[in-house]
Design an enzyme around this catalytic site. Structure first.
Site, PDB file in Angstrom:
ATOM      1  N   HIS A  65     -35.635  93.272  89.152  1.00 17.31           N
ATOM      2  CA  HIS A  65     -34.399  92.524  89.344  1.00 17.31           C
ATOM      3  C   HIS A  65     -33.601  92.488  88.058  1.00 17.31           C
ATOM      4  CE1 HIS A  65     -37.395  89.591  87.920  1.00 17.31           C
ATOM      5  NE2 HIS A  65     -36.391  88.999  87.310  1.00 17.31           N
ATOM      6  N   CYS A 239     -37.473  82.283  82.835  1.00 22.34           N
ATOM      7  CA  CYS A 239     -37.733  83.684  82.522  1.00 22.34           C
ATOM      8  C   CYS A 239     -36.455  84.297  81.974  1.00 22.34           C
ATOM      9  CB  CYS A 239     -38.221  84.445  83.752  1.00 22.34           C
ATOM     10  SG  CYS A 239     -36.991  84.621  85.074  1.00 22.34           S
TER      11      CYS A 239
END
Length: 730
Positions: A65, A239
């Site tokens: 992603h 993240c």
């Protein structure tokens, strides 16, 4: 907004055998649907995200992603691989692969929808249903939430427990509409408010909305006795991209807490922003879990509690262990100090805990340099303007406190010069202070600044500042490892650590290492002053190569810092000013060349690159090398070598022409302050011309796409019929 995933974005027979091939195959579906404008540029962004941390998860899941300027709208593509693809998960290859693409400027609702899918991947029924889906339309409907996953009896145990049912219910409508995102936000806010009220009232009942036992089998020693309030944990997950791992770790921790009969309230610090946990909820917590790969924002809120600090993947893969660890610390009375970040330094919190010392050392040094550069820019430009207004003897002017005439240009020149000199006086202390900060957090600032100031006093200069910062950080880390009685912890960061560390650093700088470093600094200065002819040209070429190698990265910063260190004095040497001129000239070449290339051969570039080319004119003229990064990321094998060739030529010519520069920044806007300005501009033009010619030549040699005989990316964007799979030339 169109649906985030449709049957056209699903491949149930994905045949890729590598993660790069899998990403490419799924991305081609996005290109065919008009969701991605530049295949290669998007794949470069995916690869850059993958390089930060593998995206494979236990349970056979891969979630490559990224956020990218080449994405037109939030999009999911799903692939199912019979053979499996290795995405770096500990338990082996992934058979369920989700490619998540978000626009660079995606709004909060879009990112929250993406986070909802990430949470659903922790639900076994959801993944089992995807593995058994018979056609692409059914898989897409399941991911959108149009269909709820049903237990298959295989791995589901016939019926789902309450926790799984809750997760399954939350899947419906989670992906595909912004209402789902709003619901998530409202539920989170309600949970936080309810937990706050419970904590404020001192209630022993579970906080509404918090994760608690719900009928699952009790864990020995974990489930509270009747009338006893459960153990409470607050957690933070984050993240680098803030799209998937952040929310998957949160879901995993919440599920593990539910199974253990423990309240877990998670603050997700993702790309959609974050809502701070209520201070009352934090105050009532018995322990803290940080599962993150970027620094926890406002970390001091959680100080003074038993804390476990790990990477975000640990929060996904072993939540039960983390909960057990924090309970163990609480039982032993192990708590972080109120004013110290005992669970890692700023550098450690921003990276992987397994990083080697070489990587950490580079980050420590870059931490100091990043804080120093604004002082360099401000001070250098002020000094340069002082010379421009007041003449070359302005450094001999008396203090403006004693003599300042409002109507005289010399007085204004002296004022600017003297302000710049004061700003330059902070360079080495700031460098040393923030190197120590990168190593040991705020306790490292005092000894770092003291050591840097001593370096200036003893003429150890830039090298002394580097040494002082590393020594200060090391001394503070050593002191922090000493076991201190709880009664003294409050005064450690305010009195004890600054006192002891400053004394040790001062002793070492004055008595032990200061004189050798000062001698080395003088030797380096003398060597630079002695550079002439071929040696100077070779140095200019080397600095030009470094400036264009990573376009604002560590190698670029080393060359820039080397140059600015030479002029970071009131009266820099002629050689130091030549080096500064060569470095700035070379740094302007890549963005200017990309802008020129997109102008003269537009058909070789995508629409997005042509737009970036317009901005690159201004960025290059302003000496912002990062303006070429979008081009280098999309086509590194052609762009970076071309940029390095042009940068090396410009650096060599600048040194050969004897161009000098007192200002550390400014690009063409400080040309009046440059010695030999016309030849300086010739050097820049030569480098831009070489880089432009090489880029055009190399891109022109690409094999044309089958869909476009002319090999024109712009034509490929518009010529492909809707729904057609269209590869773009590499």
């Amino acid at each position: 907004m169109s649906e985030m995933i449709t049957a056209d974005l699903v491949d149930l027979d994905l045949s890729a055998d590598t993660k790069e091939a899998a990403a490419r195959a799924l991305a081609q579906h996005m290109v065919a649907q008009g969701r991605v404008t530049d295949l290669e540029g998007f794949l470069a962004d995916v690869a850059a995200r993958e390089a930060q941390m593998p995206t494979g998860l236990d349970g056979g899941i891969g979630i490559p992603h990224c956020r990218s300027a080449h994405v037109t709208e939030p999009t999911l593509a799903f692939g199912r691989s019979a053979a499996g693809v290795d995405f770096g998960a500990a338990d082996g290859p992934a058979d369920l692969i989700f490619l998540i693409a978000a626009p660079a400027g995606a709004d909060d609702a879009h990112l929250t929808i993406l986070s909802s899918l990430a949470r659903q991947l922790m639900n076994a029924e959801f993944t089992d249903a995807l593995r058994s889906a018979g056609d692409a339309a059914a898989a897409a409907a399941l991911i959108r939430g149009d269909e709820a996953p049903t237990a298959t009896g295989e791995g589901a145990g016939g019926t789902a427990d309450a926790g799984s049912a809750q997760s399954a219910d939350s899947a419906q409508g989670a992906v595909g509409t912004s209402q789902g995102a709003e619901a998530v936000s409202e539920d989170t806010a309600a949970a936080s408010a309810a937990a706050s009220a419970d904590a404020a009232a001192g209630s022993t009942a579970p906080a509404p909305g918090a994760t608690v036992a719900d009928g699952s089998a009790p864990v020995p020693g974990a489930t509270p006795a009747p009338g006893e309030r459960p153990f409470r944990i607050v957690a933070v997950t984050s993240c680098p991209t803030g799209i998937a791992h952040t929310y998957m770790a949160a879901e995993s921790l919440e599920n593990a807490g539910r199974e253990a009969g423990i309240e877990v309230v998670v603050e997700t610090q993702g790309s959609a922003g974050f809502t701070r946990l209520d201070p009352a909820v934090i105050a009532a917590a018995d322990g803290v879990i940080f599962a993150h790969d970027v620094p926890v924002r406002d970390k001091d809120r959680f100080a003074g509690k038993p804390t476990v600090d790990v990477g975000v993947k640990a929060g996904i893969n072993r939540p039960a262990e983390l909960i057990a660890e924090v309970r163990g610390k609480a039982a032993r009375g192990e708590a972080s100090a109120p004013a110290q970040a005992s669970s890692g330094t700023p550098v450690e919190r921003a990276g992987d805990s397994t990083e080697g010392y070489g990587t950490k050392l580079r980050k420590w040094l870059m931490s100091g340099v990043s804080y120093m550069v604004p002082f360099v820019a401000a001070g250098g430009l002020l000094i340069a303007l002082g010379f421009a207004i007041g003449g070359y003897k302005i450094n001999k002017a008396p203090s403006v406190m004693d003599h300042f005439v409002w109507t005289q240009a010399d007085s204004w020149g002296a004022l600017l010069f003297q302000i710049g000199v004061v700003s330059f006086g902070f360079l080495v202390p700031v460098l040393a202070g923030y190197i120590a900060y990168g190593m040991a957090d705020r306790p490292g600032l005092v000894p770092g600044f003291v050591g840097g100031s001593i370096s200036v006093t003893i003429n150890a200069g830039f090298l002394g500042g580097l040494a002082a910062g590393l020594i200060a950080g090391g001394v503070v880390l050593a002191i922090q490892r000493v076991q201190i009685p709880a009664a003294l912890r409050g005064i450690m960061p305010v009195v004890v650590i600054p006192l002891i560390s400053s004394a040790i650093v001062g002793f070492l700088m004055f008595v032990v290492i200061g004189k050798p470093i000062a001698s080395a600094q003088k030797g380096l200065t003398d060597w630079l002053n002695g550079l002439t002819g071929t040696n100077a040209i070779l140095l200019g070429a080397l600095l030009g190569l470094m400036m264009c190698f990573d376009l604002g990265g560590p190698v670029n910063k080393v060359a820039y810092t080397f140059a600015t260190a030479g002029i970071a004095v009131a009266t820099p040497s002629d050689s130091a000013m030549k080096i500064m001129a060569a470095v700035m000239a070379a740094g302007m070449v890549p963005p200017l060349a990309m802008a020129l290339a997109t102008t003269i051969r537009a058909r070789l570039f995508t629409a997005a690159e042509r737009e970036n080319g317009k901005a690159a004119w201004v960025l290059g003229a302003s000496f912002i090398s990062e303006g070429a990064i979008p081009f280098a990321a999309a086509d590194p094998l052609r762009v970076i070598p071309s940029a390095m060739a042009g940068g090396a030529l410009t650096g060599a010519l600048s040194m050969g022409f004897g161009a000098t520069l007192r200002a550390p920044h400014g690009g063409i806007f400080v040309v009046p302050l440059i010695g030999n300005p016309l030849l300086y501009l010739v050097a820049i033009a030569a480098g831009v011309g070489v880089t432009t010619a090489l880029v055009v030549l190399l891109k022109g040699l690409r094999k044309p796409s089958p869909e476009s005989p002319a090999g024109d990316p712009a034509a490929q964007e518009t010529a492909a019929p809707q729904g057609a799979k269209q590869p773009i030339a590499a």
